[in-house]
Scaffold this active site. Structure first.
Site, mmCIF file in Angstrom:
data_model
loop_
_atom_site.group_PDB
_atom_site.id
_atom_site.type_symbol
_atom_site.label_atom_id
_atom_site.label_comp_id
_atom_site.label_asym_id
_atom_site.label_seq_id
_atom_site.Cartn_x
_atom_site.Cartn_y
_atom_site.Cartn_z
ATOM 1 N N SER A 178 0.852 -1.195 0.000
ATOM 2 C CA SER A 178 0.000 0.000 0.000
ATOM 3 C C SER A 178 0.880 1.234 0.000
ATOM 4 C CB SER A 178 -0.887 0.020 1.245
ATOM 5 O OG SER A 178 -1.515 1.278 1.421
ATOM 6 N N TYR A 191 -2.851 -1.313 10.157
ATOM 7 C CA TYR A 191 -2.838 -1.655 8.734
ATOM 8 C C TYR A 191 -1.569 -1.149 8.058
ATOM 9 C CZ TYR A 191 -4.295 -1.253 3.793
ATOM 10 O OH TYR A 191 -4.371 -1.319 2.419
#
Length: 285
Positions: A178, A191
């Site tokens: 990400s 996350y």
């Protein structure tokens, strides 16, 4: 070039893990646009989180490029069936594998089931992820921190380990990282931390598997319009999702799929140990 939707978006909160069928605008996974050219002919691919979002777009693209696809997902059965329909419409086989990859036995089982069905694994895509949003560190439950790492990182390790005996020279592992691995959002600390770990694991594993001629890369999406967004983020964030990118909008899943195709294909035969951003202009350095 297609004119993709820009925020603001309407309120649409969902419970985790979210359903693509309830999103507005409906995410574009390439159902009517992606055109294949045989770049992945007869490759066997296992995709986690393949029921919706990026996973669905990758499944559709891979099928139209000639691959058979096994799709691991939690419990979003209707979304998964819709993805399978698109794969089969492309003339390829699709194996659905529901269950929690946070469980060791399930990780072992989905690899075994894929091999039992197709005989091998040519491409492993670790794409499934869990996230929740918190404003303070004190709010984050210990068990949720552990679950985030278990689903996002430990499952990746387990699936790579279980798949390797069934992967020949020329195979490919692609892990979904990400933009948060480079520029962590403070409200997504668990996350974001896992996404940094994924990028690091990928770079190390690529070096370890180079002598076996198995390539390992990661893709680092920016804000992409998937069910993870309305099911894990506050209403105001969803409303303006992607507005802070240079392109002024979130990406659609179909816009991420082509990099996975390249990395899985024989055209990517000298690409390994890399992280590729698909971020709408947000830099990854």
């Amino acid at each position: 070039m297609k004119n993709y939707p820009k925020p603001p978006f309407k309120p649409q909160q969902q419970s985790v893990p979210g359903e693509q069928s309830r999103m507005e605008p409906y995410p574009d996974c390439g159902e009517s646009s992606y055109k294949g050219s045989g770049r992945l002919a007869n490759k066997i691919t296992l995709i986690t989180g393949g029921d919706s979002g990026i996973g669905r777009a990758v499944a559709i693209a891979f099928a139209r490029e000639g691959a058979d696809v096994a799709i691991s997902y939690l419990d979003e059965h209707e979304d998964a069936k819709e993805t399978a329909r698109w794969v089969e419409d492309a003339g390829r086989q699709c194996l659905l594998l529901p269950g929690d990859i946070g469980n060791l036995a399930h990780c072992t089982a989905i690899v075994a089931d894929t091999v039992a069905k197709f005989g091998r694994i040519d491409v492993l895509i670790n794409n499934a992820a869990f996230q929740m949003t918190y404003e303070t560190l004190e709010e984050i439950p210990d068990e949720e921190w552990l679950r985030t790492f278990n689903v996002n990182v430990t499952a990746m390790f387990r699936l790579c380990k279980a798949s390797l005996p069934h992967m020949a020279e020329g195979s490919s592992i692609i892990n979904t990282s990400s933009v948060n691995s480079d520029a962590p959002n403070p409200t997504l600390i668990p996350y974001a931390s896992t996404k940094g770990a994924i990028a690091n694991f990928t770079a190390g594993l690529a070096q370890m598997l180079g002598k076996r001629n198995i390539r390992v890369n990661s893709v680092a999406p920016g804000p992409i319009w998937t069910p993870l967004i309305p099911s894990t983020m506050p209403e105001d964030t969803v409303k303006n999702f992607g507005a802070n990118t240079p392109l002024g909008r979130p990406g659609q899943p179909v816009e991420v799929a082509p990099i996975y195709v390249l990395l899985a294909s024989d055209e990517g035969s000298y690409i390994s140990g890399e992280r590729f951003g698909v971020t709408g202009g947000k830099p990854i350095l």
